[in-house]
Motif scaffolding. Structure first.
Motif, short mmCIF file in Angstrom:
data_model
loop_
_atom_site.label_atom_id
_atom_site.label_comp_id
_atom_site.label_asym_id
_atom_site.label_seq_id
_atom_site.Cartn_x
_atom_site.Cartn_y
_atom_site.Cartn_z
N TRP A 152 6.03 50.86 2.74
CA TRP A 152 6.68 51.86 3.03
C TRP A 152 8.21 51.66 2.73
O TRP A 152 8.41 50.23 2.94
CB TRP A 152 6.47 52.61 4.36
N PRO A 153 9.10 52.27 3.04
CA PRO A 153 10.57 51.99 3.03
C PRO A 153 11.05 50.96 3.77
O PRO A 153 12.00 50.29 3.64
CB PRO A 153 11.45 53.20 2.79
N GLU A 154 10.39 50.92 4.84
CA GLU A 154 10.97 50.23 6.41
C GLU A 154 10.16 48.78 6.41
O GLU A 154 10.71 47.98 7.22
CB GLU A 154 10.55 50.68 7.62
N THR A 155 9.32 48.36 5.36
CA THR A 155 8.67 47.19 5.81
C THR A 155 9.26 45.96 5.54
O THR A 155 10.37 45.79 4.83
CB THR A 155 7.30 47.07 4.62
N MET A 156 9.05 44.86 6.41
CA MET A 156 9.50 43.58 6.08
C MET A 156 8.50 42.71 6.27
O MET A 156 7.42 42.71 6.66
CB MET A 156 10.54 43.45 7.25
N PHE A 157 8.79 41.28 5.96
CA PHE A 157 7.97 40.18 6.25
C PHE A 157 8.59 39.29 7.48
O PHE A 157 9.70 39.39 7.73
CB PHE A 157 7.89 39.10 5.32
N THR A 158 7.77 38.62 8.22
CA THR A 158 8.07 37.75 9.49
C THR A 158 7.61 36.19 8.98
O THR A 158 6.63 36.05 8.53
CB THR A 158 7.71 38.09 10.54
N LEU A 159 8.71 35.42 8.80
CA LEU A 159 8.36 33.98 8.68
C LEU A 159 8.45 32.98 10.05
O LEU A 159 9.52 33.10 10.64
CB LEU A 159 9.33 33.44 7.71
N ALA A 160 7.46 32.35 10.36
CA ALA A 160 7.41 31.50 11.56
C ALA A 160 7.77 30.05 10.81
O ALA A 160 6.94 29.40 10.16
CB ALA A 160 6.14 31.23 12.26
N ILE A 161 9.21 29.80 11.08
CA ILE A 161 9.96 28.60 10.20
C ILE A 161 9.27 27.45 10.46
O ILE A 161 8.87 26.67 9.29
CB ILE A 161 11.17 28.70 10.59
N GLU A 162 8.98 26.97 11.62
CA GLU A 162 8.54 25.45 11.99
C GLU A 162 7.25 25.28 11.22
O GLU A 162 6.75 24.34 10.83
CB GLU A 162 8.54 25.21 13.31
N ASP A 163 6.27 26.61 11.44
CA ASP A 163 5.06 26.29 11.02
C ASP A 163 4.70 26.80 9.49
O ASP A 163 3.60 26.65 9.07
CB ASP A 163 4.00 27.07 11.99
N GLN A 164 5.53 27.41 8.98
CA GLN A 164 5.69 27.82 7.50
C GLN A 164 4.55 28.89 7.37
O GLN A 164 3.88 28.73 6.55
CB GLN A 164 5.51 26.75 6.61
N ILE A 165 4.50 29.62 8.39
CA ILE A 165 3.51 30.75 8.37
C ILE A 165 4.21 32.11 7.84
O ILE A 165 4.98 32.46 8.87
CB ILE A 165 2.51 31.11 9.52
#
Ligand code: FEO
Length: 399
Positions: A152-165
């Motif tokens: 949808w137009p609002e979608t985003m990803f989230t990255l857990a930086i330290e674990d690279q997930i």
């Protein structure tokens, strides 16, 4: 008897608390789900703060909260990250917010707007993020990557930086419920299922898919944890598949989808298919009256050509063929070529309607074979020739 509450650790402090929906058989009242689906949600427990990434579909709120409770008291949750506002991921947010009254919903600007409209979440409970923003949970940092139109137009990803997930929500998902969480634990059906999902959910947005794919690759994930289906401990599997489906070379393949009432159009279909095959191009036939439309969609992901067959019914296409064309228009496969064949009894109309609907797809229309009644030798030969012409053009197009 007490039932075990299943949670799975992806990394220390990052825990799957999602649910399997074994019995769901349709999505969006459109997409068949022969293997059910899952709604994956993840807890990220930092030293100072706790985030829940995505929730689950309505009806599964209690399961989700019971799972959270196994890991942490829900009232300790500080952030509910809403990667996507569709109810299969955000539908349980109101229940979670009741259990976690101090939490804020983290979303894009558009996400906050849609969360208000769909889930009645007031803006005052939301934290609006922009592309690249981070949240420090204490030893766990979340980075938010805007990824609009996936789905949808609002979608985003989230990255857990330290674990690279990477948590990309719908992107890289698959509709399958399994008691195994990781890609290397499930059977070989995973990538075909991911392709079927891609065809129906992501293919309409190919340009955004390639942008999202680049963003995902640039974040160098060690694990990709979508919100449907298995989690990829081997992320290259799904990254390579998306690369191929979104901008890879099209296959030497023509999807022949047809419907027939008294076998005339079916005989033409057989002849068209034999012409395509004779030229060394793969013909993938679907009798639309008995086929699962999601399998047709899946084949369209990398097909070069589509050939539609339909008799005339009351001056136009058979309704099943018209439905298939409307889905084709909606799903926007990368097809380059199209053709039509069909039969009519007294007055035609299907061919004209097919031409009108196929032209705006941008495909090169290679031929319209419209015959009266039962095909004889000449008509069958014409259909074989049409098949050969399609195949020859397929080979030229994908060179
Ligand atoms: Fe799985 Fe677009 O929701």
């Amino acid at each position: 008897m007490e039932t075990a509450v299943k949670t799975v650790e992806l990394a220390p402090g990052i825990i799957w608390v999602g649910v399997e929906d074994w019995n769901r058989r349709f999505f969006d009242a459109l997409i068949p789900l022969p293997r059910g689906t899952s709604y994956n949600a993840y807890l990220v427990v930092g030293r100072s703060r706790i985030a829940l990434i995505d929730t689950v579909a309505p009806g599964f709120e209690d399961q989700l909260i019971a799972k959270i409770r196994v890991v942490v008291p829900p009232e300790r949750i500080d952030y509910v990250v809403m990667n996507h506002a569709e109810p299969d991921h955000a539908g349980a947010i109101p229940a979670v917010m009741s259990a976690a009254p101090k939490a804020q919903v983290v979303a894009t600007k558009k996400g906050v707007e849609i969360a208000g409209a769909l889930h009645r979440i007031p803006e005052s409970q939301c934290l609006t993020i922009r592309d690249g923003d981070t949240l420090d949970l204490g030893g766990k940092t979340l980075r938010f990557l805007e990824a609009p139109w996936l789905h949808w137009p609002e979608t985003m990803f989230t990255l857990a930086i330290e674990d690279q997930i990477l948590f990309p929500c719908d992107f890289f998902g698959s509709h399958m419920a399994s008691d195994r969480l990781f890609d290397d634990e499930v059977s070989d059906v995973l990538i075909p299922e991911a392709k079927r999902y891609y065809a129906e959910i992501m293919m309409p947005f190919t340009r955004m898919v390639t942008a999202g794919l680049d963003k995902a690759k640039n974040s160098a994930p060690k694990i990709i944890a979508p919100s449907h289906g298995p989690v990829y401990r081997r992320p290259e599997r799904i990254l390579e598949a998306y690369e191929k489906w979104s901008r890879g070379r099209l296959a030497a393949k023509a999807v022949v989808m047809y419907v027939s009432m008294w076998r005339s159009t079916a005989h033409l279909a057989t002849a068209v298919i034999s012409g395509i095959s004779a030229e060394g191009v793969e013909a993938v036939p679907f009798d639309l009256s008995t086929s699962d439309i999601s399998h047709v969609a899946s084949e369209l992901v990398d097909a070069s050509a589509v050939v539609l067959g339909s008799p005339t019914v009351i001056g136009g296409l058979h309704p099943t063929a018209a439905y298939a064309l409307s889905l084709l228009k909606l799903l926007r496969p990368r097809l380059k070529l199209a053709a039509f064949f069909g039969s009519y009894g007294w007055g035609g109309g299907a061919a004209t309607q097919a031409r009108t609907l196929l032209e705006p797809t941008g495909c090169e229309l290679l031929g319209v074979l419209d015959i009266r009644g039962t095909p004889g030798e000449k008509e069958i030969a014409d259909a074989v020739l049409l098949g050969r012409k399609i195949a020859q053009r397929v080979k030229e197009t994908i060179k």
